[in-house]
Design an enzyme around this catalytic site. Structure first.
Site, short mmCIF file in Angstrom:
data_model
loop_
_atom_site.label_atom_id
_atom_site.label_comp_id
_atom_site.label_asym_id
_atom_site.label_seq_id
_atom_site.Cartn_x
_atom_site.Cartn_y
_atom_site.Cartn_z
CG PHE A 11 34.43 97.04 116.16
CD1 PHE A 11 35.52 97.35 116.98
CD2 PHE A 11 33.50 98.04 115.92
CE1 PHE A 11 35.67 98.61 117.53
CE2 PHE A 11 33.65 99.31 116.47
CZ PHE A 11 34.74 99.59 117.27
CB VAL A 14 37.19 90.76 122.45
CG1 VAL A 14 38.67 90.97 122.69
CG2 VAL A 14 36.66 89.66 123.36
CB SER A 122 42.02 87.06 121.72
OG SER A 122 41.03 87.48 120.80
CE LYS A 124 39.58 80.90 122.56
NZ LYS A 124 38.47 80.86 123.49
CG ASP A 219 37.29 77.75 125.22
OD1 ASP A 219 37.58 78.60 124.37
OD2 ASP A 219 37.54 77.89 126.43
CE LYS A 223 40.30 79.51 126.63
NZ LYS A 223 39.18 79.68 127.56
N GLY A 314 35.95 87.03 129.77
CA GLY A 314 35.31 88.34 129.90
C GLY A 314 35.99 89.31 128.96
N1 HSE Z 1 34.46 80.88 126.51
C1 HSE Z 1 35.70 80.95 127.19
C2 HSE Z 1 35.54 80.46 128.60
C3 HSE Z 1 36.24 82.35 127.27
O1 HSE Z 1 34.41 80.20 129.02
O2 HSE Z 1 36.54 80.32 129.30
C4 HSE Z 1 37.13 82.74 126.15
O3 HSE Z 1 38.29 81.97 126.08
#
Ligand code: HSE
Length: 336
Positions: A11, A14, A122, A124, A219, A223, A314
């Site tokens: 909470f 997001v 969401s 990862k 990050d 992805k 965002g």
């Molecule tokens: N911190 C990530 C970014 C956003 O800067 O793209 C969430 O995946």
């Protein structure tokens, strides 16, 4: 009308944005899809608020925004000290929504799937390290496990690769997957120092809580791993080559600019090979994104080259993907 019971885990920015969209658009979803979403529990780090009849989301937002934690809501609700593992077992929900940063969430995702609950996430790391196991469990049980918002926020690259292009063979993807690094690099082009640019990205809510994962390329690596799993075959983040932007200087970005180029953190995803590294791209390239945009260039055997570009970070932009997945899972449940 099909009523769908939702358990919300997380909470923060997001999670609260999910609640706001459900408040603002609940009626539209009932009219458009014949689905009524009822949030039966919300968990933050202070505890779990649970009410089988459905939680007043406006009240939850008010409590969280006033006191910073849900556990202050003792006047109207019981607050439970469940672990996520216990919560997914105990709470009768159709769809579990994980918008936490829990690195170990794969174990309670598996428990939830075994309890017959759909997952929308969401988060990862569970996918970047346990994709094969999670998808295997979901497929075996015919339960939706949906993760659009893990990559490029709500820009629908996961849906595109999982549900479209089904006759194509993907050959290669080149992609900008991290908004924080784009933001920092573009501010450095304008003359700002690294630290100042990072602070701005944090203020906008696009950097991770610990931004070192953004800057070191982790990050983007998570992805890119997920994209490889979807476009080719399951791998884990441990097989990915990652170099971030920590060593890039303002002089380097400005020299690139003088040559008509820009430095961006680019992931290259090919069968069995994933790399993330800063690269110079021409200013006219689709990969020369700005602000919080992400962009992917996808090559396939039949379609050739296509570009997917849109917001990559965002709270509201992430919730676009989360809510879309909640509706997909709900429609599947509705169809039986
Ligand atoms: N911190 C990530 C970014 C956003 O800067 O793209 C969430 O995946």
């Amino acid at each position: 009308m099909r009523e769908v019971k939702v358990s919300l885990f997380g909470f923060g920015n997001v999670g609260r944005a999910v609640a706001r969209v459900l408040v603002e658009k609940g009626r539209l979803f009932r009219e458009r899809y014949g689905v009524s979403l009822k949030v039966v529990s919300i968990a933050d780090t202070s505890g779990v608020v649970w009410l089988p009849e459905g939680i007043d989301l406006r009240g939850a937002l008010l409590i969280k925004e006033t006191f910073g934690r849900l556990s202050s809501w003792t006047n109207d609700y019981e607050v439970y000290n469940f672990t996520p593992e216990e919560a997914v077992r105990e709470i009768d929900a159709d769809v579990i929504v994980d918008v936490t940063n829990d690195r170990n969430a794969h174990s309670w995702h598996l428990t939830a799937l075994r309890e017959g609950r759909a997952i929308v996430t969401s988060n990862k790391p569970p996918l970047a390290f346990h994709y094969a196991e999670l998808m295997g469990e979901a497929e075996k049980r015919g339960i939706p496990y949906l993760f659009e918002a893990t990559v490029m926020a709500g820009t629908p690259i996961i849906g595109l690769l999982r549900e479209n292009l089904l006759g194509d063979t993907v050959e290669r993807i080149e992609v900008v997957l991290n908004a924080t690094t784009t933001f920092i690099l573009s501010r450095m082009e304008m003359g700002l120092e690294f630290e100042g640019a990072l602070r701005q990205a944090q203020k906008l809510g696009i950097a991770e809580r610990d931004p070192s994962g953004d800057i070191l390329g982790i990050d983007a690596g998570y992805k890119a791993t997920i994209l490889h799993c979807v476009a080719f075959e399951p791998i884990t983040f441990n097989e990915v080559n990652v170099k971030g932007i920590a060593e890039i200087t303002r002089g380097e970005v400005q020299r690139a600019r003088a040559k008509g180029k820009t430095i961006r953190l680019i992931a290259t995803v090919e069968r069995g090979e994933v790399t993330v590294r800063p690269m110079e791209v021409p200013l006219g390239s689709p990969l020369a994104v700005e602000s919080h945009e992400n962009a992917a260039v996808i090559w396939t055997d039949l379609l050739g080259k296509m570009v997917v570009k849109g917001a990559g970070a965002g709270p509201k932009e992430t919730v676009s993907g989360v809510v879309s997945d909640i509706m997909k899972a709900s429609l599947k449940l509705k169809a039986g």
